[in-house]
Design a protein around this motif. Sequence first.
Motif, PDB file in Angstrom:
ATOM      1  N   SER A 154      63.901  50.307  10.797  1.00  0.00           N
ATOM      2  CA  SER A 154      64.244  48.912  10.492  1.00  0.00           C
ATOM      3  C   SER A 154      63.746  48.522   9.114  1.00  0.00           C
ATOM      4  O   SER A 154      62.617  48.840   8.736  1.00  0.00           O
ATOM      5  CB  SER A 154      63.626  47.985  11.555  1.00  0.00           C
ATOM      6  OG  SER A 154      63.791  46.647  11.195  1.00  0.00           O
ATOM      7  N   THR A 155      64.560  47.779   8.408  1.00  0.00           N
ATOM      8  CA  THR A 155      64.128  47.258   7.106  1.00  0.00           C
ATOM      9  C   THR A 155      63.353  45.957   7.269  1.00  0.00           C
ATOM     10  O   THR A 155      62.735  45.486   6.317  1.00  0.00           O
ATOM     11  CB  THR A 155      65.342  46.999   6.192  1.00  0.00           C
ATOM     12  OG1 THR A 155      66.221  46.088   6.851  1.00  0.00           O
ATOM     13  CG2 THR A 155      66.068  48.286   5.882  1.00  0.00           C
ATOM     14  N   PHE A 156      63.358  45.379   8.483  1.00  0.00           N
ATOM     15  CA  PHE A 156      62.685  44.098   8.717  1.00  0.00           C
ATOM     16  C   PHE A 156      61.283  44.263   9.289  1.00  0.00           C
ATOM     17  O   PHE A 156      60.495  43.333   9.264  1.00  0.00           O
ATOM     18  CB  PHE A 156      63.505  43.242   9.688  1.00  0.00           C
ATOM     19  CG  PHE A 156      64.883  42.933   9.182  1.00  0.00           C
ATOM     20  CD1 PHE A 156      65.068  42.057   8.137  1.00  0.00           C
ATOM     21  CD2 PHE A 156      65.980  43.543   9.739  1.00  0.00           C
ATOM     22  CE1 PHE A 156      66.328  41.770   7.657  1.00  0.00           C
ATOM     23  CE2 PHE A 156      67.258  43.270   9.275  1.00  0.00           C
ATOM     24  CZ  PHE A 156      67.428  42.382   8.219  1.00  0.00           C
ATOM     25  N   ALA A 157      60.969  45.430   9.840  1.00  0.00           N
ATOM     26  CA  ALA A 157      59.711  45.632  10.540  1.00  0.00           C
ATOM     27  C   ALA A 157      58.570  45.915   9.590  1.00  0.00           C
ATOM     28  O   ALA A 157      58.763  46.358   8.450  1.00  0.00           O
ATOM     29  CB  ALA A 157      59.844  46.780  11.536  1.00  0.00           C
ATOM     30  N   VAL A 158      57.359  45.686  10.091  1.00  0.00           N
ATOM     31  CA  VAL A 158      56.158  46.062   9.378  1.00  0.00           C
ATOM     32  C   VAL A 158      55.900  47.542   9.701  1.00  0.00           C
ATOM     33  O   VAL A 158      55.878  47.924  10.860  1.00  0.00           O
ATOM     34  CB  VAL A 158      54.953  45.216   9.822  1.00  0.00           C
ATOM     35  CG1 VAL A 158      53.664  45.755   9.253  1.00  0.00           C
ATOM     36  CG2 VAL A 158      55.153  43.777   9.404  1.00  0.00           C
TER      37      VAL A 158
END
Length: 160
Positions: A154-158
């Motif tokens: 994911s590009t949104f996850a930490v």
Amino acid sequence: MIGVIAFLIYQYYYLIPDIKKNGLRAPEHRLVPALISVIFLPVSYFMFGWTARHAVHWVASLIGVVILVTSNLLIFQCVLVYLPLSYPKYAASLFAANDLSRAMFAAACILFSRPMFINLGIGGGVSLLAGLSVLGVFGMFYLWLYGGWLRSKSTFAVHN
């Protein structure tokens, strides 16, 4: 109250000391109580569904409901902690999407729940729900095992 007390005991005796000792671990570490609770969910559905009849004392059904509600609370608490730890920048949107999807599903349940219970009966209808909740068992364990891998895509996850 049983679920709240269980979650507070978990936090006080396990989670807080673990964070002090090991620091914040991967978000999947917060799903451990949900792994136990998700197993009890279908069990409690079956217990409620097949004891909700005149031949069985009402306490048996009530015990199933208590286990069901306690399991649900623990699962929701774990997931609602997991989401913002995985996607902290988007936590508000995650909570809003979670609330919206749960509300829409609850509204849609009105359309099929009455016909389902009329056609299948209480035992059959609740057994269908129990069978569907078994899918949640596999889903929760998959998330626990492969959540880090999924977040890495994911590009949104930490990323830890």
